[in-house]
Design a protein around this motif. Structure first.
Motif, PDB file in Angstrom:
ATOM      1  N   VAL A 155      27.905  51.705  45.632  1.00 61.48           N
ATOM      2  CA  VAL A 155      27.550  51.744  47.239  1.00 61.48           C
ATOM      3  C   VAL A 155      28.205  53.045  47.814  1.00 61.48           C
ATOM      4  N   VAL A 156      27.288  53.793  47.996  1.00 58.43           N
ATOM      5  CA  VAL A 156      27.639  55.356  48.425  1.00 58.43           C
ATOM      6  C   VAL A 156      27.674  55.238  49.980  1.00 58.43           C
ATOM      7  N   LEU A 157      28.659  55.579  50.870  1.00 60.19           N
ATOM      8  CA  LEU A 157      28.908  55.595  52.166  1.00 60.19           C
ATOM      9  C   LEU A 157      28.904  56.983  52.775  1.00 60.19           C
ATOM     10  N   ILE A 158      28.139  57.094  53.804  1.00 60.36           N
ATOM     11  CA  ILE A 158      28.011  58.515  54.264  1.00 60.36           C
ATOM     12  C   ILE A 158      28.322  58.420  55.821  1.00 60.36           C
ATOM     13  N   HIS A 159      29.268  58.931  56.462  1.00 59.87           N
ATOM     14  CA  HIS A 159      29.199  58.964  57.921  1.00 59.87           C
ATOM     15  C   HIS A 159      28.544  59.866  58.828  1.00 59.87           C
ATOM     16  N   GLY A 160      28.697  59.999  60.131  1.00 57.91           N
ATOM     17  CA  GLY A 160      27.823  60.733  60.898  1.00 57.91           C
ATOM     18  C   GLY A 160      28.219  61.885  61.480  1.00 57.91           C
ATOM     19  N   LEU A 161      27.747  62.265  62.827  1.00 54.46           N
ATOM     20  CA  LEU A 161      28.169  63.590  63.362  1.00 54.46           C
ATOM     21  C   LEU A 161      29.627  63.449  64.038  1.00 54.46           C
ATOM     22  N   ALA A 162      30.393  64.464  63.790  1.00 54.83           N
ATOM     23  CA  ALA A 162      31.817  64.413  64.462  1.00 54.83           C
ATOM     24  C   ALA A 162      32.537  63.311  64.231  1.00 54.83           C
ATOM     25  N   ALA A 163      32.497  62.700  63.052  1.00 54.19           N
ATOM     26  CA  ALA A 163      33.159  61.694  62.300  1.00 54.19           C
ATOM     27  C   ALA A 163      33.907  61.874  61.095  1.00 54.19           C
ATOM     28  N   PHE A 212      30.126  71.694  61.309  1.00 54.65           N
ATOM     29  CA  PHE A 212      29.796  72.860  60.859  1.00 54.65           C
ATOM     30  C   PHE A 212      28.513  73.100  59.843  1.00 54.65           C
ATOM     31  N   GLY A 213      28.112  74.180  59.874  1.00 55.64           N
ATOM     32  CA  GLY A 213      26.878  74.442  58.722  1.00 55.64           C
ATOM     33  C   GLY A 213      25.666  73.473  59.353  1.00 55.64           C
ATOM     34  N   SER A 214      24.850  73.217  58.378  1.00 55.55           N
ATOM     35  CA  SER A 214      23.341  72.635  58.817  1.00 55.55           C
ATOM     36  C   SER A 214      23.338  71.337  57.960  1.00 55.55           C
ATOM     37  N   ILE A 215      22.307  70.487  58.684  1.00 51.90           N
ATOM     38  CA  ILE A 215      21.874  69.329  57.801  1.00 51.90           C
ATOM     39  C   ILE A 215      21.533  69.814  56.331  1.00 51.90           C
ATOM     40  N   GLU A 216      20.689  70.744  56.241  1.00 48.92           N
ATOM     41  CA  GLU A 216      20.602  71.248  54.894  1.00 48.92           C
ATOM     42  C   GLU A 216      21.660  71.673  54.058  1.00 48.92           C
ATOM     43  N   PHE A 248      28.024  76.537  68.699  1.00 48.75           N
ATOM     44  CA  PHE A 248      29.123  76.128  67.960  1.00 48.75           C
ATOM     45  C   PHE A 248      28.851  74.808  66.820  1.00 48.75           C
ATOM     46  N   CYS A 249      27.721  74.206  67.251  1.00 46.64           N
ATOM     47  CA  CYS A 249      27.212  73.032  66.120  1.00 46.64           C
ATOM     48  C   CYS A 249      25.866  73.082  66.079  1.00 46.64           C
TER      49      CYS A 249
END
Length: 222
Positions: free
Chosen positions: A10-18, A46-50, A122-123
């Motif tokens: 299982v791969v877990l990926i967190h969200g924004l500012a986390a 930082f950066g972009s979703i891409e 900034f974001c």
């Protein structure tokens, strides 16, 4: 010679500012049930979703190529679900079977819309997550068929309202009594996540579930 045991990963990926540490409570529950877990961390402010999606897809492809991995499963929280959607626009890893999205801003976030005008320089990702019709997330194609997707929204989520978590081609959806980040620590949420990863459906309990099926609302309503 000892036979090598296959791995359900299982791969877990967190969200924004986390931070990936926020995924630890859910990780522990998954490990108790025999899953191997990998937590993906990224600099979400930082950066972009891409940009984040490129790194995330690289990890998925590396895990997918490991010969002793029999099955890949995914659990994403909040913006992590959008990063994952971008990472898999063209195709899924071959071994990916099921995916649970926790409080995902699939139709954007009104909080992101409010904050973007103040923090966009900034974001950049905030601007991509607004609930405006022309936003990045509102124009992101739905995930292709081939993987079972379960969505869990939170009834007390002020960041992602229930309807904004929806996807038309989701396998199953429900809303649990929780806040936006509370879904990461509630045992009831972990039980539903584990059930979906194992069986491809949620156990609907009237005391926990407070939403109607996706297509029960009139056409055109979020």
């Amino acid at each position: 010679m000892k036979e090598e045991k296959s791995r359900r990963l299982v791969v877990l990926i967190h969200g924004l500012a986390a931070h990936r540490a926020l995924m630890l409570p859910l990780s522990w529950q998954l490990q108790k049930c025999g899953f191997e877990v990998r937590r993906f961390g990224y600099r979400s402010l930082f950066g972009s979703i891409e940009d984040h999606a490129v790194r995330f897809r690289k990890l998925l492809d590396e895990l997918d190529a490991e010969s002793d991995v029999s099955e890949l499963l995914l659990v994403s929280h909040s913006m992590g679900g959008i990063v994952a959607r971008q990472a898999m626009l063209e195709s899924y890893p071959k071994k990916l079977r099921r995916w649970v999205m926790l409080t995902p801003p699939n139709q954007g976030s009104p909080v992101a819309t409010f904050m973007a005008s103040r923090l966009l320089p900034f974001c950049r990702t905030l601007g991509q997550l607004t609930d405006r019709e022309n936003s990045f997330v509102r124009n992101l194609p739905e995930p292709p068929p081939g993987v079972e997707i379960g969505i869990i929204a939170a009834s007390h989520d002020r960041v992602i309202p229930d309807g904004n978590a929806r996807l038309k081609n989701a396998t199953a959806e429900l809303t649990l009594a929780s806040g936006h980040n509370g879904v990461l620590v509630r045992p009831s949420v972990a039980r539903h996540v584990i059930q979906f990863l194992k069986q491809g459906h949620f156990v609907r309990a009237d005391s926990e579930v407070s939403r109607l099926p996706l297509h029960s609302k009139p056409e055109g309503e979020l």
